[in-house]
Design a protein around this motif. Structure first.
Motif, PDB file in Angstrom:
ATOM      1  N   VAL A  44      41.251  25.819  30.955  1.00 33.67           N
ATOM      2  CA  VAL A  44      40.773  27.178  30.727  1.00 33.67           C
ATOM      3  C   VAL A  44      39.951  27.658  31.918  1.00 33.67           C
ATOM      4  O   VAL A  44      39.071  26.942  32.403  1.00 33.67           O
ATOM      5  N   SER A  45      40.263  28.866  32.383  1.00 33.77           N
ATOM      6  CA  SER A  45      39.455  29.523  33.408  1.00 33.77           C
ATOM      7  C   SER A  45      38.518  30.507  32.719  1.00 33.77           C
ATOM      8  O   SER A  45      38.952  31.310  31.888  1.00 33.77           O
ATOM      9  N   LEU A  46      37.250  30.434  33.061  1.00 37.27           N
ATOM     10  CA  LEU A  46      36.231  31.275  32.427  1.00 37.27           C
ATOM     11  C   LEU A  46      35.594  32.203  33.447  1.00 37.27           C
ATOM     12  O   LEU A  46      35.212  31.776  34.533  1.00 37.27           O
ATOM     13  N   GLN A  47      35.484  33.470  33.077  1.00 37.77           N
ATOM     14  CA  GLN A  47      34.732  34.443  33.860  1.00 37.77           C
ATOM     15  C   GLN A  47      33.760  35.142  32.921  1.00 37.77           C
ATOM     16  O   GLN A  47      34.169  35.697  31.898  1.00 37.77           O
ATOM     17  N   ALA A  48      32.459  35.091  33.270  1.00 36.43           N
ATOM     18  CA  ALA A  48      31.434  35.680  32.408  1.00 36.43           C
ATOM     19  C   ALA A  48      30.176  35.927  33.219  1.00 36.43           C
ATOM     20  O   ALA A  48      29.964  35.302  34.263  1.00 36.43           O
ATOM     21  N   ASP A  49      29.339  36.836  32.735  1.00 41.25           N
ATOM     22  CA  ASP A  49      28.067  37.105  33.407  1.00 41.25           C
ATOM     23  C   ASP A  49      27.191  35.860  33.434  1.00 41.25           C
ATOM     24  O   ASP A  49      26.449  35.620  34.392  1.00 41.25           O
ATOM     25  N   ASP A  50      27.267  35.070  32.365  1.00 40.02           N
ATOM     26  CA  ASP A  50      26.482  33.836  32.276  1.00 40.02           C
ATOM     27  C   ASP A  50      27.410  32.719  31.800  1.00 40.02           C
ATOM     28  O   ASP A  50      27.417  32.345  30.629  1.00 40.02           O
ATOM     29  N   ALA A  51      28.206  32.191  32.729  1.00 39.94           N
ATOM     30  CA  ALA A  51      29.193  31.180  32.375  1.00 39.94           C
ATOM     31  C   ALA A  51      28.575  29.938  31.733  1.00 39.94           C
ATOM     32  O   ALA A  51      29.133  29.407  30.758  1.00 39.94           O
ATOM     33  N   PRO A  52      27.431  29.441  32.224  1.00 38.67           N
ATOM     34  CA  PRO A  52      26.846  28.258  31.573  1.00 38.67           C
ATOM     35  C   PRO A  52      26.551  28.460  30.090  1.00 38.67           C
ATOM     36  O   PRO A  52      26.724  27.539  29.289  1.00 38.67           O
ATOM     37  N   ALA A  53      26.102  29.658  29.707  1.00 35.17           N
ATOM     38  CA  ALA A  53      25.821  29.928  28.299  1.00 35.17           C
ATOM     39  C   ALA A  53      27.105  29.886  27.473  1.00 35.17           C
ATOM     40  O   ALA A  53      27.112  29.375  26.341  1.00 35.17           O
ATOM     41  N   VAL A  54      28.197  30.416  28.037  1.00 39.99           N
ATOM     42  CA  VAL A  54      29.482  30.377  27.329  1.00 39.99           C
ATOM     43  C   VAL A  54      29.956  28.936  27.192  1.00 39.99           C
ATOM     44  O   VAL A  54      30.450  28.524  26.131  1.00 39.99           O
TER      45      VAL A  54
END
Length: 229
Positions: A44-54
């Motif tokens: 899975v590739s993740l893109q988020a403002d706060d990836a560690p929290a996700v």
């Protein structure tokens, strides 16, 4: 064969549905999936403002057995994860309908975008399987695969092929419309109209298959236009 794109609503008790609803700004792109005896493993590739929290929320999800960080960006907005789950529920309708899915499968705010290709019977089987599993879904489009012989007339195909071959579409152009018409033994006006029709048909077909267009056309419609001469 037909190609279809669906928006599938994921239940909250499916980890990817719950996590992306909790982080609506995040985008999870499933790059590949491997079914296992105990469930499934996804890259899975993740893109988020706060990836560690996700990532922390993914790790704490009840049906997630293991999360392994493959790569993380320095700005903590991106990451690539290996996620092992005991509940790969979305795989079940795909397995039952025997439809391969095109990756990546993009999930945002609890909705997964699936692109699949197969016979109309298999697409119907997928719809039935999704309903049986309790997944809500909407259909963006269903298109029957059409080859060049069905899409364009013989004259259009020949002219378009000649235009490509002689550099008409190069920048700068290697040939003019007048030269192209002379080579094909037709009037310049005929070449212009024929090429315009061919270009329009090809571009519209490309847009229907690959672009998210805001149109009034029914997503279940099957193209029935007859090519112009």
């Amino acid at each position: 064969m037909a190609r279809a794109r669906l928006q599938v609503d994921l239940p909250d008790d499916v980890w990817v549905g719950h996590v992306t609803r909790a982080h609506p700004e995040a985008t999870l792109s499933v790059l590949s999936v491997l079914p296992t005896d105990a469930g499934g493993v996804a890259l899975v590739s993740l893109q988020a403002d706060d990836a560690p929290a996700v990532v922390r929320d993914i790790e704490s999800a009840e049906t997630v057995d293991e999360v392994e960080l493959q790569r993380a960006a320095e700005d903590v907005r991106e990451a690539v994860l290996r996620v092992e789950t005991s509940d790969p529920r979305l795989l079940v309708p795909l397995r039952d309908s025997r439809l391969p899915v095109e990756h990546p499968v993009v999930v945002t705010d609890g909705t997964a975008t699936l692109t699949v290709a197969g016979s109309r019977d298999r697409l119907s089987a997928l719809a039935s399987a999704l309903e049986t599993m309790g997944f809500g879904y909407t259909v963006e489009y269903v298109h029957d695969a059409i080859d060049a012989e069905d899409l364009l007339t013989e004259g259009q195909r020949e002219l378009l092929a000649a235009a490509i071959r002689t550099g008409y579409y190069d920048t700068p152009r290697e040939t003019t419309l007048t030269e192209l018409a002379d080579r094909q033994g037709i009037a310049k006006s005929t070449a212009s109209e024929r090429l315009h029709r061919a270009e329009g048909t090809v571009i519209k077909r490309f847009a229907e298959d690959g672009l998210d267009l805001d149109t009034d056309r029914s997503p279940l419609a099957t193209p029935t236009d007859t090519p112009d001469p």
